[in-house]
Design a protein around this motif. Structure first.
Motif, PDB file in Angstrom:
ATOM      1  N   VAL A  87       0.884  -1.165   0.000  1.00  0.00           N
ATOM      2  CA  VAL A  87       0.000   0.000   0.000  1.00  0.00           C
ATOM      3  C   VAL A  87       0.918   1.211   0.000  1.00  0.00           C
ATOM      4  O   VAL A  87       1.695   1.411   0.936  1.00  0.00           O
ATOM      5  CB  VAL A  87      -0.922   0.010   1.234  1.00  0.00           C
ATOM      6  CG1 VAL A  87      -1.819   1.249   1.206  1.00  0.00           C
ATOM      7  CG2 VAL A  87      -1.760  -1.258   1.298  1.00  0.00           C
ATOM      8  N   TRP A 126       1.755  -7.370  -5.597  1.00  0.00           N
ATOM      9  CA  TRP A 126       0.401  -6.822  -5.745  1.00  0.00           C
ATOM     10  C   TRP A 126       0.393  -5.383  -5.236  1.00  0.00           C
ATOM     11  O   TRP A 126       0.843  -5.101  -4.131  1.00  0.00           O
ATOM     12  CB  TRP A 126      -0.604  -7.673  -4.980  1.00  0.00           C
ATOM     13  CG  TRP A 126      -0.761  -9.036  -5.582  1.00  0.00           C
ATOM     14  CD1 TRP A 126      -0.039 -10.159  -5.301  1.00  0.00           C
ATOM     15  CD2 TRP A 126      -1.675  -9.395  -6.620  1.00  0.00           C
ATOM     16  NE1 TRP A 126      -0.444 -11.196  -6.093  1.00  0.00           N
ATOM     17  CE2 TRP A 126      -1.453 -10.766  -6.907  1.00  0.00           C
ATOM     18  CE3 TRP A 126      -2.669  -8.696  -7.318  1.00  0.00           C
ATOM     19  CZ2 TRP A 126      -2.194 -11.435  -7.872  1.00  0.00           C
ATOM     20  CZ3 TRP A 126      -3.402  -9.373  -8.278  1.00  0.00           C
ATOM     21  CH2 TRP A 126      -3.165 -10.735  -8.558  1.00  0.00           C
ATOM     22  N   MET A 178      -1.389  -1.649  -4.354  1.00  0.00           N
ATOM     23  CA  MET A 178      -2.591  -0.951  -3.898  1.00  0.00           C
ATOM     24  C   MET A 178      -2.217   0.454  -3.459  1.00  0.00           C
ATOM     25  O   MET A 178      -1.089   0.711  -3.044  1.00  0.00           O
ATOM     26  CB  MET A 178      -3.234  -1.672  -2.699  1.00  0.00           C
ATOM     27  CG  MET A 178      -3.860  -3.010  -3.004  1.00  0.00           C
ATOM     28  SD  MET A 178      -4.340  -3.893  -1.484  1.00  0.00           S
ATOM     29  CE  MET A 178      -2.748  -4.532  -0.956  1.00  0.00           C
ATOM     30  N   ASP A 205      -7.740   2.050  -2.261  1.00  0.00           N
ATOM     31  CA  ASP A 205      -8.165   0.737  -2.751  1.00  0.00           C
ATOM     32  C   ASP A 205      -8.604  -0.203  -1.627  1.00  0.00           C
ATOM     33  O   ASP A 205      -9.074  -1.318  -1.901  1.00  0.00           O
ATOM     34  CB  ASP A 205      -7.024   0.079  -3.534  1.00  0.00           C
ATOM     35  CG  ASP A 205      -6.709   0.802  -4.830  1.00  0.00           C
ATOM     36  OD1 ASP A 205      -7.661   1.204  -5.522  1.00  0.00           O
ATOM     37  OD2 ASP A 205      -5.514   0.987  -5.133  1.00  0.00           O
ATOM     38  N   GLY A 209      -9.106  -5.612  -0.850  1.00  0.00           N
ATOM     39  CA  GLY A 209      -8.242  -4.690  -1.568  1.00  0.00           C
ATOM     40  C   GLY A 209      -8.499  -4.754  -3.057  1.00  0.00           C
ATOM     41  O   GLY A 209      -8.630  -5.845  -3.627  1.00  0.00           O
ATOM     42  N   ARG A 210      -8.604  -3.601  -3.669  1.00  0.00           N
ATOM     43  CA  ARG A 210      -8.603  -3.517  -5.131  1.00  0.00           C
ATOM     44  C   ARG A 210      -7.134  -3.470  -5.529  1.00  0.00           C
ATOM     45  O   ARG A 210      -6.465  -2.465  -5.361  1.00  0.00           O
ATOM     46  CB  ARG A 210      -9.348  -2.266  -5.593  1.00  0.00           C
ATOM     47  CG  ARG A 210      -9.326  -2.006  -7.088  1.00  0.00           C
ATOM     48  CD  ARG A 210     -10.091  -0.721  -7.397  1.00  0.00           C
ATOM     49  NE  ARG A 210      -9.922  -0.314  -8.785  1.00  0.00           N
ATOM     50  CZ  ARG A 210      -8.979   0.514  -9.235  1.00  0.00           C
ATOM     51  NH1 ARG A 210      -8.100   1.024  -8.366  1.00  0.00           N
ATOM     52  NH2 ARG A 210      -8.913   0.844 -10.502  1.00  0.00           N
ATOM     53  N   MET A 211      -6.633  -4.598  -6.002  1.00  0.00           N
ATOM     54  CA  MET A 211      -5.186  -4.746  -6.183  1.00  0.00           C
ATOM     55  C   MET A 211      -4.860  -5.162  -7.604  1.00  0.00           C
ATOM     56  O   MET A 211      -5.666  -5.807  -8.279  1.00  0.00           O
ATOM     57  CB  MET A 211      -4.620  -5.746  -5.166  1.00  0.00           C
ATOM     58  CG  MET A 211      -5.192  -7.136  -5.245  1.00  0.00           C
ATOM     59  SD  MET A 211      -4.582  -8.234  -3.901  1.00  0.00           S
ATOM     60  CE  MET A 211      -5.552  -7.669  -2.504  1.00  0.00           C
ATOM     61  N   TYR A 266      -6.706  -4.589 -12.420  1.00  0.00           N
ATOM     62  CA  TYR A 266      -7.125  -4.620 -11.021  1.00  0.00           C
ATOM     63  C   TYR A 266      -8.156  -5.718 -10.785  1.00  0.00           C
ATOM     64  O   TYR A 266      -8.978  -6.034 -11.652  1.00  0.00           O
ATOM     65  CB  TYR A 266      -7.723  -3.276 -10.617  1.00  0.00           C
ATOM     66  CG  TYR A 266      -6.701  -2.204 -10.294  1.00  0.00           C
ATOM     67  CD1 TYR A 266      -6.155  -2.113  -9.020  1.00  0.00           C
ATOM     68  CD2 TYR A 266      -6.295  -1.302 -11.268  1.00  0.00           C
ATOM     69  CE1 TYR A 266      -5.223  -1.132  -8.716  1.00  0.00           C
ATOM     70  CE2 TYR A 266      -5.360  -0.319 -10.975  1.00  0.00           C
ATOM     71  CZ  TYR A 266      -4.823  -0.234  -9.702  1.00  0.00           C
ATOM     72  OH  TYR A 266      -3.899   0.736  -9.403  1.00  0.00           O
TER      73      TYR A 266
END
Length: 317
Positions: free
Chosen positions: A8, A37, A39, A43, A53-55, A73
């Motif tokens: 993140v 991944w 984010m 997200d 999570g929108r990853m 995504y």
């Protein structure tokens, strides 16, 4: 099976390629064959009690023209990831707090969050150093004007700073003449509504504000001395300081010995200590930097050292 590591962070397309420490971590993870991944803080979400999570899958490259490729995504549970690096820069505001609370749900399901979410919430970067008063210069945290003025009157030459800043933002030096003392106190405390910190000025800042990186409570053997530019009292690289690598001194190592066991006990796996002269001034737990500068000057691979530590942490669970 490959380790799945998420991050993140602030937008990857806007980072400083030559200096970004998160990129160094991602390079190391990719070299280990791990899945990456990506984010941003926006997200993260919570759906029916599950942190999501929108990853996007990510690949990184040591290429200043194109240092990443991001895939499509998808929305997945955060707990699908083995490790999540929380690398969102301060300020530590309500959105940052809420993000740590969502990440804590994945942490409860076994994901290794770096740094541990409780530690991110508990240890303000300015206040944490005061847990080790024997390592610190004279310091006061208050929002009361009379206390702040009395500290200045006692020490004559002081540094005022907000508790939630980064990169040297809103840091003020007030010398014996007290020029602008009143307005600085009013500005930083918002007329007595929020706390600020004031420290005795350390003239050793002219030789640099040293950043010491700690991995699982142990120091990297070199510090980056951030030397202020002409006319500045701030050594932060974001404020125009120049970075010069140096071996740790005996005093630096002593400070690390005082702080290290607490970092390890609190699950703070990657931390940056700030040291001016003989004194600890800050402990950075959110998104410590200076990996790239130290790697370049001393032929280190701090990102890989951290990834090896995270791999051992997973194996020891």
């Amino acid at each position: 099976m490959s380790i799945r590591i998420g991050i993140v962070m602030d937008p990857i397309d806007a980072i400083h390629y030559k200096k970004d420490s998160s990129l160094a971590m991602l390079w190391a993870a990719q070299r280990k064959g791990w899945e990456l991944w990506y984010m941003e803080q926006s997200d993260l979400s919570l759906v029916q009690g599950q942190a999501m999570g929108r990853m996007a899958p990510l690949q990184v490259a040591m290429n200043p023209e194109q240092w990443f490729e991001r895939g499509e995504y998808q929305v997945r549970p955060l707990a699908d990831l083995d490790i999540i690096l929380m690398r969102k820069d301060p300020p530590f505001d309500n959105e940052f707090l809420y993000s740590t609370q969502l990440l804590a749900l994945a942490e409860q399901q076994g994901t290794l969050i770096v740094n541990r979410t409780q530690g991110l919430r508990d240890y303000n970067e300015k206040l944490f150093a005061t847990h080790f008063p024997h390592c610190c210069p004279p310091v006061l945290v208050s929002r009361r004007s009379e206390q702040l003025r009395a500290f200045h009157a006692e020490h004559q030459d002081v540094i005022f700073k907000p508790l939630d800043g980064m990169g040297g933002a809103s840091i003020f030096r007030v010398q014996a003449d007290g020029l602008n003392l009143g307005v600085i106190i009013e500005t930083l405390t918002q007329h007595g509504q929020q706390m600020c910190m004031v420290q005795k000025y350390l003239p050793e800042i002219s030789a640099g504000d040293k950043r010491i990186l700690m991995i699982n409570g142990e120091p990297v053997p070199y510090a980056l001395a951030r030397i202020p530019s002409a006319g500045e009292t701030r050594g932060n690289l974001a404020a125009g300081g120049r970075g010069e690598g140096r071996p740790l001194t005996d005093r630096d190592r002593w400070i690390c010995e005082q702080v290290g066991p607490t970092l390890k006990a609190q699950g703070l796996l990657f931390v940056g200590l700030d040291v001016i002269g003989d004194y600890l001034t800050e402990i950075n737990v959110t998104s410590p930097t200076c990996i790239r500068e130290l790697d370049t000057q001393f032929g280190l691979d701090i990102g890989m050292q951290l990834m090896d530590t995270l791999e051992r942490s997973l194996a020891n669970r």
